[in-house]
Design an enzyme around this catalytic site. Structure first.
Site, short mmCIF file in Angstrom:
data_model
loop_
_atom_site.label_atom_id
_atom_site.label_comp_id
_atom_site.label_asym_id
_atom_site.label_seq_id
_atom_site.Cartn_x
_atom_site.Cartn_y
_atom_site.Cartn_z
N GLY A 1 -11.26 57.93 28.38
CA GLY A 1 -10.60 56.93 29.22
C GLY A 1 -11.63 55.91 29.67
O GLY A 1 -12.66 55.72 29.02
N ARG A 2 -11.33 55.28 30.80
CA ARG A 2 -12.22 54.21 31.27
C ARG A 2 -13.64 54.70 31.50
O ARG A 2 -14.61 54.04 31.11
CB ARG A 2 -11.66 53.63 32.57
CG ARG A 2 -10.45 52.76 32.36
CD ARG A 2 -9.75 52.48 33.66
NE ARG A 2 -9.01 53.67 34.09
CZ ARG A 2 -7.84 53.64 34.71
NH1 ARG A 2 -7.29 52.49 35.00
NH2 ARG A 2 -7.22 54.74 35.05
N ILE A 3 -13.78 55.87 32.14
CA ILE A 3 -15.15 56.34 32.44
C ILE A 3 -15.84 56.79 31.17
O ILE A 3 -17.02 56.49 30.95
CB ILE A 3 -15.11 57.47 33.50
CG1 ILE A 3 -14.49 56.94 34.80
CG2 ILE A 3 -16.51 58.00 33.78
CD1 ILE A 3 -14.23 57.99 35.88
N ARG B 1 -7.19 62.94 22.91
CA ARG B 1 -5.92 63.26 22.26
C ARG B 1 -5.46 62.10 21.38
O ARG B 1 -5.05 62.28 20.26
CB ARG B 1 -4.86 63.63 23.29
CG ARG B 1 -4.81 65.13 23.47
CD ARG B 1 -3.66 65.55 24.31
NE ARG B 1 -3.84 65.05 25.67
CZ ARG B 1 -2.97 65.25 26.65
NH1 ARG B 1 -1.87 65.93 26.42
NH2 ARG B 1 -3.18 64.79 27.86
N ILE C 1 -18.87 65.81 34.57
CA ILE C 1 -18.61 64.99 35.76
C ILE C 1 -17.10 64.90 35.99
O ILE C 1 -16.66 64.07 36.78
CB ILE C 1 -19.16 63.55 35.60
CG1 ILE C 1 -18.64 62.90 34.32
CG2 ILE C 1 -20.67 63.52 35.69
CD1 ILE C 1 -18.63 61.40 34.36
N ALA C 2 -16.33 65.72 35.28
CA ALA C 2 -14.87 65.57 35.32
C ALA C 2 -14.25 66.40 36.45
O ALA C 2 -14.00 65.87 37.53
CB ALA C 2 -14.30 65.94 33.97
N ARG C 3 -14.02 67.65 36.19
CA ARG C 3 -13.45 68.54 37.20
C ARG C 3 -13.91 69.95 36.93
O ARG C 3 -14.08 70.34 35.76
CB ARG C 3 -11.91 68.55 37.12
CG ARG C 3 -11.22 67.42 37.83
CD ARG C 3 -11.34 67.54 39.35
NE ARG C 3 -10.70 66.44 40.01
CZ ARG C 3 -11.26 65.25 40.30
NH1 ARG C 3 -12.52 65.03 39.98
NH2 ARG C 3 -10.60 64.31 40.92
N GLU D 1 -14.98 74.90 43.56
CA GLU D 1 -15.91 74.26 44.48
C GLU D 1 -15.29 74.12 45.87
O GLU D 1 -14.06 74.03 45.96
CB GLU D 1 -16.33 72.88 43.93
CG GLU D 1 -15.20 71.88 43.82
CD GLU D 1 -15.63 70.59 43.11
OE1 GLU D 1 -16.26 70.66 42.04
OE2 GLU D 1 -15.30 69.52 43.65
N HIS E 1 -20.47 67.27 43.58
CA HIS E 1 -19.35 66.35 43.30
C HIS E 1 -19.60 64.96 43.91
O HIS E 1 -18.82 64.50 44.76
CB HIS E 1 -18.03 66.96 43.83
CG HIS E 1 -16.81 66.41 43.15
ND1 HIS E 1 -15.68 67.12 42.93
CD2 HIS E 1 -16.56 65.17 42.64
CE1 HIS E 1 -14.77 66.38 42.33
NE2 HIS E 1 -15.30 65.18 42.13
N ILE E 2 -20.66 64.34 43.43
CA ILE E 2 -21.05 63.05 44.03
C ILE E 2 -21.10 61.92 43.00
O ILE E 2 -21.72 60.89 43.25
CB ILE E 2 -22.43 63.14 44.73
CG1 ILE E 2 -23.52 63.64 43.75
CG2 ILE E 2 -22.35 64.03 45.96
CD1 ILE E 2 -24.93 63.51 44.31
#
Ligand code: DGY
Length: 337
Positions: free
Chosen positions: A158-160, A180, A239-241, A270, A288-289
C-alpha cells in the site's frame, strides 16, 4: 456558551489540536494513557457525540451496545483493526482513520529498524554503554549484514510499502514485493519494484519488510513455515501489526540461526513482548513508534480532530470527514447533525 456536541478524547493530545476541537465542541480529554476494559469504554462513550480513540481502544459491538448518542469514532492511526467496522456501520456510526499524513515518517522508520538490525546498532550500543569497549576489538567482531546492493522484499504494498520501496533506490537495491493485487505498471516502475509470489519473496529477500494491515487473513502471515523459506542471512522488519508475525516462531528461528536479525516495532499482545524476543541480542525492539515524529503525530491528531468535527457538521469540512472508512454509514446518526 455551552456547545451542542461533546467529544471524548481517550488519551492526552497536543494542546493546539484540542484547542481546534474546543472552538466547536465540548471536549472531555483523558489526562493519562490507560488501557480500558470494555465496560469502561462503554461508559466513556455513553453520552458523547464523537470520540478520538487510540489503537489500544477496542470498539466493538459490545462496547457500542445500548449507545444512542455516538455519531463518529476517529481512530488515531492508519491501521484500524481495533475498530469493528461492520458493528460501527450497522449502528450508523461513522469511522475514520489517519492515512497519508504518516506514510513517509513510517517508511523512514522501517529503514531505521532495517539498518539498525542489519548493522547491529542496538547491540553494539548496549555493549559500549556497558563499558565493555576497553582494549582491542577483534577485526571480525560486530559483523553485520550489508544493505546496499541487496534484495529488498516488501510484503504489503500500500502507500507505506510503496514509500519503503522508493527508498530502496538510494541503496541500489533490487526491490520485490508481494501483495494480493499487483500494482499498476506505472506504480511498479516508479517504485522500481517487481511483483513476485509470496514464496519467492520469502526465498529471495535479503531484507523483508512487513507493511500489511492486520486481519484474520494476515494473522501469522509470517509463521514457522514461512520462516523456513527465508535465507539464514535475512533480516525481518515488522512495522505493521503484532499478530502478523508469530513471535514465538520468529524467536526460535533467530535463536537457531535460521534468520540473521529482526527489527520489530509491533508485537503480539503488545505492550507485552514475548520474553524469548527480549533475550535475543540480534533483535532491535521498539514500542510501536513508527509514526512518532513530532510533525507526524501532530498531523495525525489534527486529522483525527478534523474528521470528528466534519462528521458532526463543524469546521471547513463540515459533513465530509477527510478520511471516512465507512461511507455506507452515512445517513445514519451523523445525518441528524
Ligand atoms: C498506525 O497508524 O496504524 C500506526 O501503527 C500507529 O502509529
Amino acid at each position: 456558551m455551552s456547545k451542542a456536541h461533546t467529544v471524548w478524547v481517550s488519551r492526552p493530545l497536543f494542546p493546539e489540536v484540542l484547542a481546534t476541537l474546543a472552538q466547536y465542541v465540548e471536549v472531555r480529554v483523558e489526562s493519562k494513557e490507560s488501557k480500558r476494559a470494555p465496560e469502561q469504554l462503554r461508559a466513556k462513550l455513553a453520552r458523547v457525540d464523537g470520540a478520538i480513540v487510540g489503537l489500544g481502544d477496542r470498539i466493538d459491538a459490545g462496547v457500542l451496545a445500548g449507545n444512542r448518542c455516538l455519531r463518529v469514532i476517529a481512530n488515531l492511526g492508519v491501521g484500524y483493526n481495533n475498530l469493528d467496522l461492520p458493528a460501527l456501520t450497522a449502528a450508523g456510526i461513522l469511522a475514520t482513520n489517519t492515512p497519508d499524513v504518516l506514510t513517509q515518517t513510517t517508511a523512514d522508520y522501517a529503514w531505521a529498524l532495517l539498518l539498525a538490525a542489519a548493522r547491529r546498532v542496538s547491540s553494539a550500543e548496549r555493549w559500549l554503554r556497558a563499558g565493555r569497549w576497553r582494549g582491542g576489538m577483534r577485526f571480525d567482531d560486530w559483523l553485520g549484514v550489508d544493505v546496499h546492493g541487496k534484495t529488498l522484499g516488501i510484503l504489503g504494498m500500500g502507500r507505506i510499502g510503496q514509500a519503503v520501496a522508493r527508498r530502496g533506490a538510494g541503496f541500489d537495491m533490487k526491490v520485490i514485493y508481494h501483495n494480493r493485487s499487483r500494482l499498476p505498471d506505472a506504480v511498479e516502475r516508479e517504485c522500481r519494484a517487481s511483483w513476485v509470489e509470496k514464496r519467492q519473496l520469502l526465498a529471495r529477500a535479503d531484507h523483508l519488510v512487513l507493511v500489511l494491515p492486520y486481519s484474520a487473513h494476515s494473522h501469522h502471515a509470517i509463521g514457522a513455515p514461512e520462516l523456513l523459506h527465508m535465507k539464514p542471512t535475512a533480516v525481518l522488519v515488522n512495522i505493521a501489526r503484532g499478530g502478523i508475525v508469530d513471535d514465538a516462531a520468529l524467536a526460535a528461528a533467530l535463536r537457531e540461526g535460521r534468520l540473521a536479525a529482526a527489527g520489530l516495532d509491533v508485537f503480539e499482545g503488545e505492550p507485552a513482548v514475548n520474553p524469548a524476543l527480549r533475550e535475543l541480542d540480534q533483535v532491535v525492539l521498539s514500542p510501536h513508534i513508527a509514526s512518532a515524529s513530532a510533525d507526524t503525530r501532530r498531523a495525525m491528531a489534527q486529522l483525527a480532530a478534523d474528521n470528528v468535527l466534519a462528521a458532526l457538521g463543524h469546521g471547513p469540512n463540515a459533513g465530509h470527514p477527510p478520511s471516512l472508512l465507512n461511507p455506507e454509514a452515512r445517513g445514519g446518526r451523523a445525518a441528524e447533525t
